[in-house]
Design an enzyme around this catalytic site. Structure first.
Site, mmCIF file in Angstrom:
data_model
loop_
_atom_site.group_PDB
_atom_site.id
_atom_site.type_symbol
_atom_site.label_atom_id
_atom_site.label_comp_id
_atom_site.label_asym_id
_atom_site.label_seq_id
_atom_site.Cartn_x
_atom_site.Cartn_y
_atom_site.Cartn_z
ATOM 1 C CG ASP A 222 93.289 -2.331 -78.730
ATOM 2 O OD1 ASP A 222 93.402 -2.254 -79.967
ATOM 3 O OD2 ASP A 222 94.014 -1.694 -77.945
ATOM 4 C CB ILE A 223 89.882 -1.508 -83.186
ATOM 5 C CG1 ILE A 223 88.877 -1.910 -84.236
ATOM 6 C CG2 ILE A 223 90.968 -0.637 -83.763
ATOM 7 C CD1 ILE A 223 87.625 -2.532 -83.693
ATOM 8 C CD GLN B 110 99.107 8.696 -74.055
ATOM 9 O OE1 GLN B 110 100.068 9.284 -73.553
ATOM 10 N NE2 GLN B 110 97.851 8.957 -73.727
ATOM 11 C CG HIS C 72 94.253 4.092 -73.363
ATOM 12 N ND1 HIS C 72 94.646 5.310 -73.861
ATOM 13 C CD2 HIS C 72 95.101 3.183 -73.892
ATOM 14 C CE1 HIS C 72 95.685 5.151 -74.661
ATOM 15 N NE2 HIS C 72 95.998 3.862 -74.687
ATOM 16 C CG HIS D 179 96.650 -1.286 -73.519
ATOM 17 N ND1 HIS D 179 96.312 -1.498 -74.831
ATOM 18 C CD2 HIS D 179 97.246 -0.070 -73.473
ATOM 19 C CE1 HIS D 179 96.690 -0.456 -75.555
ATOM 20 N NE2 HIS D 179 97.270 0.421 -74.755
HETATM 21 P P1 DGP Z 1 98.201 3.178 -76.868
HETATM 22 O O1 DGP Z 1 99.168 2.902 -77.985
HETATM 23 O O2 DGP Z 1 98.673 2.676 -75.509
HETATM 24 O O3 DGP Z 1 97.814 4.638 -76.853
HETATM 25 O O4 DGP Z 1 96.909 2.334 -77.197
HETATM 26 C C1 DGP Z 1 95.869 2.789 -77.990
HETATM 27 C C2 DGP Z 1 95.086 1.570 -78.414
HETATM 28 O O5 DGP Z 1 93.854 2.012 -78.918
HETATM 29 C C3 DGP Z 1 95.754 0.724 -79.516
HETATM 30 O O6 DGP Z 1 95.989 -0.597 -79.011
HETATM 31 C C4 DGP Z 1 94.750 0.694 -80.637
HETATM 32 C C5 DGP Z 1 93.460 1.173 -79.973
HETATM 33 N N1 DGP Z 1 92.592 1.971 -80.815
HETATM 34 C C6 DGP Z 1 92.945 3.050 -81.552
HETATM 35 N N2 DGP Z 1 91.868 3.573 -82.176
HETATM 36 C C7 DGP Z 1 90.815 2.791 -81.812
HETATM 37 C C8 DGP Z 1 89.425 2.809 -82.130
HETATM 38 O O7 DGP Z 1 88.915 3.654 -82.878
HETATM 39 N N3 DGP Z 1 88.646 1.846 -81.566
HETATM 40 C C9 DGP Z 1 89.171 0.898 -80.731
HETATM 41 N N4 DGP Z 1 88.318 -0.003 -80.235
HETATM 42 N N5 DGP Z 1 90.458 0.849 -80.407
HETATM 43 C C10 DGP Z 1 91.280 1.775 -80.946
#
Ligand code: DGP
Length: 140
Positions: free
Chosen positions: A33-34, A96, A102, A104
């Protein structure tokens, strides 16, 4: 396989957008997660696009859970967190933010005071990438 050309996770799955992948197979993958809440925060996704839990089919969900389990095993081995939550958000009330199903893989530390709607803070990409290499090597 369903794909949304505007979806960032579809682009990551296709290798069009960058990510730190630690696991992938024909149906699912796991990547860092970024915006990690704690070190090692990882996401498992199906390759195919499904917006959420209501849309994902059972085969894709099973594949995603398998990727999450593999990632959790590596996180446990490399980081030895105090615990790991699997968290999965559906809809705005559940915070979300990416509309591609997805899970976590969410390492926990005692006293980290994680709340379910945690804020998104940019992570140190160099550190995230280095940890991804260690987890990839441990994934087995
Ligand atoms: P949620 O809020 O449950 O939909 O989580 C989405 C997650 O995705 C959040 O923790 C940040 C992560 N995220 C968003 N954009 C990117 C991306 O471009 N790359 C990565 N690795 N993670 C991302």
């Amino acid at each position: 396989m369903a794909n949304d050309p505007d979806c960032i996770f579809c682009k990551i799955a296709a290798g069009i957008a960058p990510s730190f992948k630690i696991y992938e197979d024909a149906e699912a993958l796991a990547f860092m997660d970024i915006n990690p809440f704690n070190e090692g925060h990882t996401l498992a996704i199906p390759r195919a696009h499904f917006a959420n839990l209501h849309e994902v089919d059972e085969a894709a969900m099973t594949a995603t859970l398998r990727a999450a389990k593999r990632a959790a095993k590596a996180i446990e081995a490399v980081l030895k967190p105090d615990g790991i939550n699997l968290i999965q958000a559906n809809g705005p009330g559940a915070a979300q933010s990416v509309m591609h199903f997805h899970i976590h893989v969410f390492p926990r530390k005692f006293g980290d005071e994680a709340s379910l709607n945690w804020g998104l803070k940019p992570g140190d990409r160099k550190a995230i990438g280095a940890l991804a290499e260690r987890l990839k090597a441990a994934i087995g």
